[in-house]
Design a protein around this motif. Structure first.
Motif, mmCIF file in Angstrom:
data_model
loop_
_atom_site.group_PDB
_atom_site.id
_atom_site.type_symbol
_atom_site.label_atom_id
_atom_site.label_comp_id
_atom_site.label_asym_id
_atom_site.label_seq_id
_atom_site.Cartn_x
_atom_site.Cartn_y
_atom_site.Cartn_z
ATOM 1 N N ALA A 239 37.336 -0.047 0.745
ATOM 2 C CA ALA A 239 38.003 0.767 1.764
ATOM 3 C C ALA A 239 39.386 0.221 2.088
ATOM 4 C CB ALA A 239 37.152 0.819 3.038
ATOM 5 N N LYS A 240 39.556 -1.091 2.031
ATOM 6 C CA LYS A 240 40.869 -1.691 2.280
ATOM 7 C C LYS A 240 41.898 -1.169 1.276
ATOM 8 C CE LYS A 240 38.669 -5.996 3.860
ATOM 9 N NZ LYS A 240 38.430 -7.416 3.548
ATOM 10 N N ILE A 241 41.492 -1.103 0.017
ATOM 11 C CA ILE A 241 42.390 -0.623 -1.041
ATOM 12 C C ILE A 241 42.644 0.869 -0.888
ATOM 13 C CG2 ILE A 241 42.672 -0.399 -3.553
ATOM 14 C CD1 ILE A 241 40.696 -2.786 -3.812
ATOM 15 N N ALA A 242 41.571 1.614 -0.635
ATOM 16 C CA ALA A 242 41.688 3.070 -0.525
ATOM 17 C C ALA A 242 42.580 3.475 0.644
ATOM 18 C CB ALA A 242 40.302 3.695 -0.376
ATOM 19 N N LEU A 243 42.469 2.795 1.767
ATOM 20 C CA LEU A 243 43.273 3.149 2.937
ATOM 21 C C LEU A 243 44.753 2.847 2.709
ATOM 22 C CD1 LEU A 243 40.854 1.994 5.765
ATOM 23 C CD2 LEU A 243 41.519 4.350 5.250
ATOM 24 N N ASP A 244 45.062 1.713 2.071
ATOM 25 C CA ASP A 244 46.456 1.437 1.704
ATOM 26 C C ASP A 244 47.016 2.560 0.841
ATOM 27 O OD1 ASP A 244 46.894 -0.958 3.010
ATOM 28 O OD2 ASP A 244 46.425 -2.213 1.283
#
Length: 422
Positions: free
Chosen positions: A92-97
């Motif tokens: 989710a950290k990658i997807a939100l960025d």
């Protein structure tokens, strides 16, 4: 001095939704986030799954976009009665960025608001600070999406009084190295209640969930094991007060624990650093005991290990900021509707308690909606509030604090600012 249309303090569930929708609609938008990633409860606190609610597709554009984006990284599944909100916290950290970069929303990480320039009822600019920078930022509108209402506290916005006992906090963790086939076979045979224990194979991976609490509102199949663990001195009664376990998308052999419930000799004030610190130290001791208990009593956990402990507490409520309206339990239970609702939901009033048999899960007989005035500050004409610090009474907040509703609140703020700016 940098100038924006909307500056968002806090990049958690409400903040990222507001940032995405605002930037996508053409507003110059900035998120100021104290951590080094977005997502708040999803990522820092390891809170998953997002609770399912009947949204009627009101202010759900961000949620859909997030599901589509995280699915590109194989970080989402649909499980348990069609709930799409099962996310991998790390992916989710990658997807939100990626999601915010696509719409041009700026983000400053590792920074917090330390001051603001205001006159009477208008916020003109803020000062943000990190280890390496100090910036003054001007904006036409601001959003407090800090969860604890920290920005509103700096502004001395009116805080709603809390006349209730605090809800207990949680420090979630992950255990990896589990033989999920062995564990699921045993678990499904041990607990026949499919309203508590479920299992399915999705995309070739075993997914399961189970729970047990010390409350006697139902017969928990796992409770005799917890009782034995207490007798054997592996865990104590407080460790057994609340237990939930889920698998995680794209993390084979790993489970996420929605526990321990942190119980001290008195309520922990989430705004008091000293009592919170005591709670965190207590929780990590509880995590070790719970891990030892599972390794001893759960088949498939023999070679398991603790792989992650959340770097943020799961705080259910702290400050609630006064808005132009205060949404109450009576409003929620009445099913009152609004011309342009912020959100539509049916999630129950969910109040956790430190005491045995004292938690509340009050289901509504009708769906409910929320008016936009609870997102508008009572004290400042260009300040909005979204997320769990929204303008509600204690009981209504216990229903609205879930991630899907927080997403919708943030999205509603962005749409309101866009409307005001034309």
């Amino acid at each position: 001095m940098q100038k924006y249309d909307l500056v968002i303090c806090g990049g958690g569930t409400a903040g990222v939704a507001a940032g995405y929708i605002a930037a996508k609609s053409g507003l110059k938008t900035l998120i100021v986030e104290k951590n080094i990633h977005l997502g708040g409860s999803i990522t820092s606190a390891l809170v998953m799954p997002a609770m399912k609610s009947n949204t009627k597709d009101i202010n759900c554009e961000f949620y859909k976009a997030f599901i589509d984006e995280i699915s590109l990284y194989n970080g989402q599944i649909t499980y348990c009665d069609g709930n799409t909100g099962w996310f991998n916290p790390e992916l989710a950290k990658i997807a939100l960025d990626s999601l915010l970069e696509k719409v041009g929303c700026e983000v400053i990480y590792d920074a917090e608001v330390i001051n603001a320039k205001c006159d009477k009822n208008h916020v003109h600019s803020i000062e943000i600070c990190s280890k390496t920078l100090s910036l003054h930022i001007e904006s036409l509108y601001f959003l407090d999406a800090t969860g604890d209402g920290n920005f509103s506290a700096i502004l001395k916005n009116e805080i709603l009084e809390n006349f209730e006992h605090r809800q207990p906090m949680t420090l979630r963790f992950h255990i990896s190295g589990i033989d999920l086939k062995k564990f699921s076979d045993w678990l499904l045979d041990f607990d026949k209640d499919r309203n508590v224990t479920t299992c399915d194979v999705i995309n070739g991976e075993i997914h399961l969930s189970t729970a047990c609490t010390w409350d006697k509102d139902r017969k928990w199949a796992l409770w005799p094991l917890f009782e034995q663990g207490i007798k054997d001195g592996i865990i104590n009664e407080a460790d057994a007060s609340y237990f939930q376990l889920f698998t995680i998308p794209a993390m084979p052999g790993t489970v996420s624990l929605n526990c321990p419930r942190i119980i001290l000799d008195k309520d922990i004030d989430p705004l008091d650093a000293v009592s919170v610190s005591r709670g965190i130290i207590t929780a990590r001791k509880q995590i070790w005991r719970l891990y030892c208990f599972m390794k001893a009593y759960f088949p498939g956990f023999e070679a398991s290990y603790i792989s992650n402990i959340a770097d943020m507490l799961g705080i259910r409520e702290s400050r609630r900021i006064k808005g132009k309206a205060v949404y109450t339990k009576e409003d929620l239970l009445s099913g009152k509707t609004y011309e342009n609702p912020v959100l539509h939901a049916d999630y129950p009033i969910d109040i956790h308690s430190y005491k045995k048999d004292s938690s509340t899960l009050q289901h509504t007989t009708v769906d409910y909606e929320v008016p936009v005035d609870i997102l508008k500050s009572a004290n400042y004409d260009n300040l909005f509030i979204a997320g769990r610090c929204v303008s509600t009474d204690f009981s209504a907040q216990a229903a609205l604090r879930i991630q899907t509703s927080c997403f919708s609140m943030g999205e509603a703020v962005a749409r309101e600012v866009k409307k005001l700016l034309g």
